[in-house]
Write an enzyme that holds these catalytic residues in place. Structure first.
Site, PDB file in Angstrom:
ATOM      1  N   LYS A 209      -0.858   0.555  -3.437  1.00 25.42           N
ATOM      2  CA  LYS A 209       0.457   0.544  -4.083  1.00 25.42           C
ATOM      3  C   LYS A 209       0.484  -0.413  -5.279  1.00 25.42           C
ATOM      4  CE  LYS A 209       2.586   3.492  -1.350  1.00 25.42           C
ATOM      5  NZ  LYS A 209       3.542   3.118  -0.310  1.00 25.42           N
ATOM      6  N   ARG A 250      -1.384   3.787   7.115  1.00 26.12           N
ATOM      7  CA  ARG A 250      -1.697   4.967   6.297  1.00 26.12           C
ATOM      8  C   ARG A 250      -2.497   4.515   5.085  1.00 26.12           C
ATOM      9  NH1 ARG A 250       0.739   7.738   1.999  1.00 26.12           N
ATOM     10  NH2 ARG A 250       0.655  10.033   2.140  1.00 26.12           N
TER      11      ARG A 250
END
Length: 271
Positions: A209, A250
């Site tokens: 991210k 994840r």
């Protein structure tokens, strides 16, 4: 909504993925605009091969990202479809997927909850502030953990009201979806509190991210690394999340996360 003709009703429970230990969810992106590896697995054969490789590396479940109705060919592990659309979810579940990962938590297409319930599938409800085009436009919270927790509790109740059993539910705080870097860090720091609030398995997706890139830029005093150079930072957040109650992480790169799960389990047993 009746069960699709010719299908056998499946009743999914997250414990089938997690067991007694946390699990790793491997990401298979099949859209051209994914921030990390968009376009790399557009070809069905390439996507299936990548899924097999992730499973071999230790993924307990595969998350197929994109509005795809073909989650894969006979994978060794359960398949999740990342979609907000009821029609796509129905087609993917009929094709063999067993989980729906919905970044809108049923707000965009509420009938997706009925699809999940009708097919006995698992459901992952994620928090997102606003919608993808505007979610990063100055996101603000009074208390991000409380507000994300309240949202997830509300959406989990909506899923239950639609007929999704409690054992089939999981929640994702939506790291990077309508949050500043500070919001993301606060959610991670208070993850155990959030887990207690929602009362279902918590799935955490920090992989590659942008907030990790920003943190690395600030530490190194150089440019922000591209997504595929954020795996070390991802692993640090994976270990933290696992140690603070996450049941599923994840990730794009599975093997280091799977090894972290095994090592933490060994340390807990030794302690």
């Amino acid at each position: 909504m009746g069960t699709a003709a010719g299908t056998i009703r499946r009743v999914f429970a997250w414990v089938s993925v997690c067991g007694t230990q946390p699990a790793v969810m491997g990401i298979v992106n099949v859209t051209p605009d994914s921030f990390s590896d968009g376009g790399r697995y557009l070809d069905v054969e390439a996507a299936v091969a990548h899924g097999h490789a992730l499973a071999a590396a230790g993924a307990a479940v595969l998350d197929v990202g994109g509005e795809s109705t073909r989650p894969g060919a006979e994978p060794e592990v359960p398949v999740s479809v990342d979609t907000t659309k009821a029609t796509v979810a129905a087609a993917a579940l009929d094709a063999g997927a067993v989980i729906v990962n919905d970044v809108t938590a049923g707000r965009l297409h509420p009938s997706i909850l009925e699809v999940v319930a009708d097919r006995g599938a698992g459901y992952l409800a994620m928090h997102m502030l606003g919608e993808p085009r505007t979610m990063q436009d100055d996101p603000r919270y009074v208390d991000v953990v409380t507000e994300v927790g309240d949202f997830l509790v509300d959406r989990l109740e909506a899923a239950r009201a639609a007929g999704v059993p409690d054992a089939a539910l999981a929640a994702d705080p939506g790291i990077g979806f309508g949050k500043t870097g500070a919001h993301n860090l606060t959610l991670l720091a208070r993850l155990d509190e959030l887990g207690d609030r929602v009362g279902v398995p918590v799935v955490v997706g920090t992989s590659r991210k942008r907030f990790l890139g920003s943190l690395l830029r600030d530490v190194a005093g150089s440019g922000e690394p591209p997504p595929d150079q954020r795996d070390d930072a991802t692993l640090a957040t994976v270990v933290w999340a696992l140690d603070h109650g996450a049941r599923v992480v994840r990730v794009h790169t599975v093997r280091p996360a799977a090894q972290a799960v095994a090592l933490l389990a060994a340390l807990r047993e030794a302690a």
